[in-house]
Scaffold this motif. Structure first.
Motif, PDB file in Angstrom:
ATOM      1  N   GLN A  95       1.046  -1.512   0.005  1.00 16.18           N
ATOM      2  CA  GLN A  95       0.018  -0.070   0.254  1.00 16.18           C
ATOM      3  C   GLN A  95       0.690   1.288   0.246  1.00 16.18           C
ATOM      4  O   GLN A  95       0.709   2.507  -0.564  1.00 16.18           O
ATOM      5  N   VAL A  96       2.486   1.239   1.085  1.00 14.20           N
ATOM      6  CA  VAL A  96       3.236   2.095   0.587  1.00 14.20           C
ATOM      7  C   VAL A  96       3.321   2.425  -0.489  1.00 14.20           C
ATOM      8  O   VAL A  96       3.409   3.797  -0.688  1.00 14.20           O
ATOM      9  N   GLY A 104       3.465  10.291  -6.284  1.00 16.23           N
ATOM     10  CA  GLY A 104       4.817  10.437  -6.991  1.00 16.23           C
ATOM     11  C   GLY A 104       5.840  10.883  -7.019  1.00 16.23           C
ATOM     12  O   GLY A 104       6.766  11.580  -7.321  1.00 16.23           O
ATOM     13  N   PHE A 105       6.159  10.106  -6.344  1.00 15.38           N
ATOM     14  CA  PHE A 105       7.451  10.363  -5.085  1.00 15.38           C
ATOM     15  C   PHE A 105       8.195   9.170  -5.820  1.00 15.38           C
ATOM     16  O   PHE A 105       7.263   8.377  -6.795  1.00 15.38           O
ATOM     17  N   PRO A 106       9.102   9.067  -6.128  1.00 15.16           N
ATOM     18  CA  PRO A 106      10.465   7.797  -6.191  1.00 15.16           C
ATOM     19  C   PRO A 106       9.894   6.509  -5.367  1.00 15.16           C
ATOM     20  O   PRO A 106       9.796   7.142  -4.296  1.00 15.16           O
ATOM     21  N   VAL A 107      10.517   5.859  -6.018  1.00 15.15           N
ATOM     22  CA  VAL A 107      10.321   4.568  -4.943  1.00 15.15           C
ATOM     23  C   VAL A 107      11.154   4.277  -3.975  1.00 15.15           C
ATOM     24  O   VAL A 107      10.450   3.946  -3.041  1.00 15.15           O
ATOM     25  N   ASP A 108      12.140   4.863  -4.471  1.00 15.80           N
ATOM     26  CA  ASP A 108      12.964   4.987  -3.836  1.00 15.80           C
ATOM     27  C   ASP A 108      13.066   5.539  -1.875  1.00 15.80           C
ATOM     28  O   ASP A 108      14.208   5.539  -1.470  1.00 15.80           O
ATOM     29  N   ALA A 110      12.781   7.661   1.147  1.00 12.82           N
ATOM     30  CA  ALA A 110      12.544   7.307   2.222  1.00 12.82           C
ATOM     31  C   ALA A 110      12.813   7.675   3.110  1.00 12.82           C
ATOM     32  O   ALA A 110      12.974   8.144   4.821  1.00 12.82           O
ATOM     33  N   THR A 111      12.753   9.465   2.527  1.00 17.62           N
ATOM     34  CA  THR A 111      12.825  10.921   4.014  1.00 17.62           C
ATOM     35  C   THR A 111      12.176  10.972   4.792  1.00 17.62           C
ATOM     36  O   THR A 111      10.092  10.649   4.874  1.00 17.62           O
ATOM     37  N   THR A 112      11.662  11.578   6.127  1.00 17.64           N
ATOM     38  CA  THR A 112      10.918  11.746   7.590  1.00 17.64           C
ATOM     39  C   THR A 112      10.017  12.681   6.147  1.00 17.64           C
ATOM     40  O   THR A 112       8.431  12.644   6.489  1.00 17.64           O
ATOM     41  N   ARG A 150       2.512   3.645  11.505  1.00 21.52           N
ATOM     42  CA  ARG A 150       2.596   2.389  10.429  1.00 21.52           C
ATOM     43  C   ARG A 150       3.222   2.938   9.156  1.00 21.52           C
ATOM     44  O   ARG A 150       4.606   2.085   9.022  1.00 21.52           O
ATOM     45  N   VAL A 151       3.474   3.684   8.587  1.00 21.59           N
ATOM     46  CA  VAL A 151       3.431   4.316   7.578  1.00 21.59           C
ATOM     47  C   VAL A 151       5.104   4.743   7.729  1.00 21.59           C
ATOM     48  O   VAL A 151       5.790   4.923   6.716  1.00 21.59           O
TER      49      VAL A 151
END
Length: 352
Positions: A95-96, A104-108, A110-112, A150-151
């Motif tokens: 889901q994330v 529209g974010f890149p797959v990688d 992971a920033t806050t 959790r996200v």
């Protein structure tokens, strides 16, 4: 449909004792702070839903019509990992990934900041799909807040959302919440070292150390649990019959827990510096939360001179830290009218 401005707030929180041990079934003591986050929801006529988080530089908008046309069936597919959380869906990794496409974010990413946007989208899309949403129900707020956690954090303990929802002070252990009756109005310094850290990585590091050295780390977790229990006992006594000696016990507990957390591998040079600065002034500090940087708390005894408090705050600021003086036991989620806010808060909200 929102027809007028809705203004709500929730308190910040710190963990007095029990960091990391709580993940392994031990007790944690968490308290709400009189430092609050305000959320202003207001209707818009441009057909967009906007997210503006000025403290983190996030400002994004989406077309409501586009969001309504999305196939959100992926939000129905979830695994119930924690039955005590009721029927609120737990976000999955799949889901994330879908939410990243929506944002529209890149797959990688992971920033806050990225994760904060994904948490908002998850809650917005999930809640808006419900026909009967009762936002005044604190239990529902707590459950949804847990899923938002959790996200960002993957497998949180549930402490953060619980204490910000209910306020006051509470004991948390294995999903069970026990409010502390009339917590004493302790004053603390909350210091942000401004060193970023990953809660996921730190929790994983403790778990790895427990696996590698079980006979060493398990007793540390048990000892941290005992510190939490003793602190709860002392706070209970202070609520009815406060005496100066109780502050000495609280200071000892703070020192012991800080050493334990360093032994677990979640300390940091910045936190060591914080403790050095306050120890030099006869004060006692420990990290709060995940560690690895982040924030620390310093207990302020009631007889501490005002000049000494200000000097300590200045010394911590000179280290490059941010420092706030506050007290524990603040109320939980609250609604406000504009007239009830002080000028400083109102000016900040007007800038949104």
């Amino acid at each position: 449909m929102l027809s007028e401005v809705l203004l709500v707030s929730a308190p910040g929180k710190v963990i007095l004792h029990g960091e990391h041990a709580v993940v392994h079934g031990k007790a944690a003591l968490a308290v709400a702070l009189n430092l609050r986050t305000f959320l202003r929801l207001q209707p818009r006529s441009n057909g967009k839903v906007s997210l503006n988080l000025p403290n983190t530089g996030i400002k994004q908008a989406w077309d409501v019509a586009r969001l309504q046309l999305l196939d959100t069936s992926f939000l129905d597919k979830y695994r119930e990992e924690k039955p005590e959380q009721g029927d609120i869906p737990a976000p999955t990794a799949e889901q994330v990934e879908k939410l990243k496409e929506v944002a529209g974010f890149p797959v990688d990413c992971a920033t806050t900041e990225h994760l904060a946007v994904l948490a908002f989208l998850y809650l917005y899309l999930s809640i808006c799909r419900k026909q009967r949403w009762t936002g005044e129900d604190l239990e529902l707020i707590n459950r949804w807040a847990f899923q938002g956690e959790r996200v960002i954090h993957g497998n949180p303990s549930g402490v953060d959302n619980a204490v910000s929802t209910w306020g006051g002070a509470l004991r948390y252990q294995q999903g069970k919440i026990s409010p502390l009756k009339r917590p004493p109005p302790l004053k603390i310094l909350l210091t942000n070292t401004k060193v970023p850290r990953s809660t996921k990585a730190l929790v994983a590091g403790v778990r790895s150390r427990l696996t590698k050295f079980p006979e060493i780390v398990a007793p540390l977790l048990t000892s941290i649990d005992a510190i939490s229990v003793e602190c709860e006992r002392v706070l209970g006594e202070m609520a009815t019959d406060p005496v100066p000696e109780q502050y000495l016990v609280l200071e000892e507990l703070i020192d012991m827990n800080q050493h334990h957390l360093n032994a677990l591998g979640v300390g940091h040079a910045s936190l060591d510096r914080l403790c050095q600065v306050t120890t030099a002034r006869g004060l006692h500090s420990k990290l709060t939360g995940a560690g690895g940087g982040g924030c620390g708390i310093t207990l302020l005894k009631p007889d501490l001179e005002r000049l000494e408090v200000e000097a300590t705050k200045q010394a911590l600021t000179d280290c490059g830290f941010d420092c706030w003086e506050t007290n524990i036991g603040a109320p939980g989620v609250s609604t406000h009218s504009a007239a009830s806010l002080d000028t400083h808060v109102q000016q900040a909200l007007d800038g949104l």
